[in-house]
Design a protein around this motif. Structure first.
Motif, PDB file in Angstrom:
ATOM      1  N   ASP A  15       0.826  -1.202   0.000  1.00  0.00           N
ATOM      2  CA  ASP A  15       0.000   0.000   0.000  1.00  0.00           C
ATOM      3  C   ASP A  15       0.864   1.256   0.000  1.00  0.00           C
ATOM      4  OD1 ASP A  15      -2.278  -1.486  -0.079  1.00  0.00           O
ATOM      5  OD2 ASP A  15      -2.749  -1.277   2.078  1.00  0.00           O
ATOM      6  N   GLU A  72      -7.301   5.505  -2.444  1.00  0.00           N
ATOM      7  CA  GLU A  72      -8.560   6.205  -2.201  1.00  0.00           C
ATOM      8  C   GLU A  72      -9.475   6.121  -3.413  1.00  0.00           C
ATOM      9  OE1 GLU A  72      -7.215  10.098  -1.238  1.00  0.00           O
ATOM     10  OE2 GLU A  72      -6.829   9.626   0.861  1.00  0.00           O
ATOM     11  N   GLN A  74      -9.425   3.763  -5.737  1.00  0.00           N
ATOM     12  CA  GLN A  74      -9.901   2.388  -5.864  1.00  0.00           C
ATOM     13  C   GLN A  74     -11.019   2.098  -4.860  1.00  0.00           C
ATOM     14  OE1 GLN A  74      -6.300   0.102  -5.413  1.00  0.00           O
ATOM     15  NE2 GLN A  74      -5.939   0.021  -7.637  1.00  0.00           N
ATOM     16  N   GLU A  75     -10.870   2.596  -3.636  1.00  0.00           N
ATOM     17  CA  GLU A  75     -11.903   2.374  -2.622  1.00  0.00           C
ATOM     18  C   GLU A  75     -13.211   3.052  -3.020  1.00  0.00           C
ATOM     19  OE1 GLU A  75     -10.239   3.756   1.043  1.00  0.00           O
ATOM     20  OE2 GLU A  75      -8.911   2.030   1.256  1.00  0.00           O
ATOM     21  N   SER A  76     -13.122   4.280  -3.545  1.00  0.00           N
ATOM     22  CA  SER A  76     -14.353   4.973  -3.939  1.00  0.00           C
ATOM     23  C   SER A  76     -15.038   4.260  -5.100  1.00  0.00           C
ATOM     24  CB  SER A  76     -14.056   6.432  -4.312  1.00  0.00           C
ATOM     25  OG  SER A  76     -13.222   6.483  -5.452  1.00  0.00           O
ATOM     26  N   LYS A  79     -16.751   1.176  -3.646  1.00  0.00           N
ATOM     27  CA  LYS A  79     -17.976   1.531  -2.932  1.00  0.00           C
ATOM     28  C   LYS A  79     -19.097   1.851  -3.913  1.00  0.00           C
ATOM     29  CE  LYS A  79     -15.824   3.266   1.282  1.00  0.00           C
ATOM     30  NZ  LYS A  79     -15.520   4.457   2.068  1.00  0.00           N
TER      31      LYS A  79
END
Length: 174
Positions: A15, A72, A74-76, A79
């Motif tokens: 990460d 960030e 990729q996470e958004s 989601k």
């Protein structure tokens, strides 16, 4: 426990490596335009608005607070995909529940109404519900008319052929 701790430490290392690389190398930005010199047919208002938009985009791009890391982003995206899936599943469940409460007659009426709506949209002629016998009679009449037209055409052709042959006989000297 040692295995789990090792995996977590490896994940943290990866990460941190991914975070050190700017997001622009991972994801393409869709709103970037091709060089403006190729779009020469623009009005002065379009040119001004394009300049303002490009200035704002440049400021946002250089603003350190607004930039996101790869993780960030990729996470958004993850989601957003999860929310879309949950919404689509909810919609499917609602449709299934609605379909369970209807009987055959109401479903037939709905289908007929939709068919009529689509016919109106494509300006199709109104079709009256006819019995099978009437449809067969119409088909039979159409076939008979086509046969008559074919006979007439073949008779005309034979008549023309005989006229041509007789005219040839008259033209040829003896």
């Amino acid at each position: 426990m040692a295995l789990k701790e090792r995996i977590e430490s490896h994940q943290e290392a990866f990460d941190s490596l991914v975070q050190s690389i700017p997001a622009k190398y991972y994801f393409t930005i869709q709103h970037e335009e091709v060089n403006g010199r190729f779009n020469q047919k623009k009005s002065p208002q379009e040119k001004l608005s394009h300049k303002q938009v490009s200035k704002k985009a440049k400021k946002l791009k250089l603003d350190p607070e607004s930039s996101k890391t790869v993780l960030e982003i990729q996470e958004s995206k993850l989601k957003g995909e999860e929310e879309q899936e949950s919404q689509s599943i909810d919609n499917e469940n609602i449709l299934k529940n609605q379909m369970q409460f209807h009987d055959k007659d109401t479903l037939k009426m709905k289908i007929n109404m939709k068919i009529q709506e689509y016919r109106k949209l494509r300006n199709a002629p109104e079709v009256k519900a006819e019995s099978r016998q009437e449809l067969l009679e119409k088909r039979k009449k159409r076939k008979e008319e086509q046969k008559k037209a074919l006979k007439m055409k073949s008779n005309r052709k034979m008549l023309n052929d005989t006229l041509v042959c007789t005219s040839l006989v008259w033209i040829v000297p003896l």
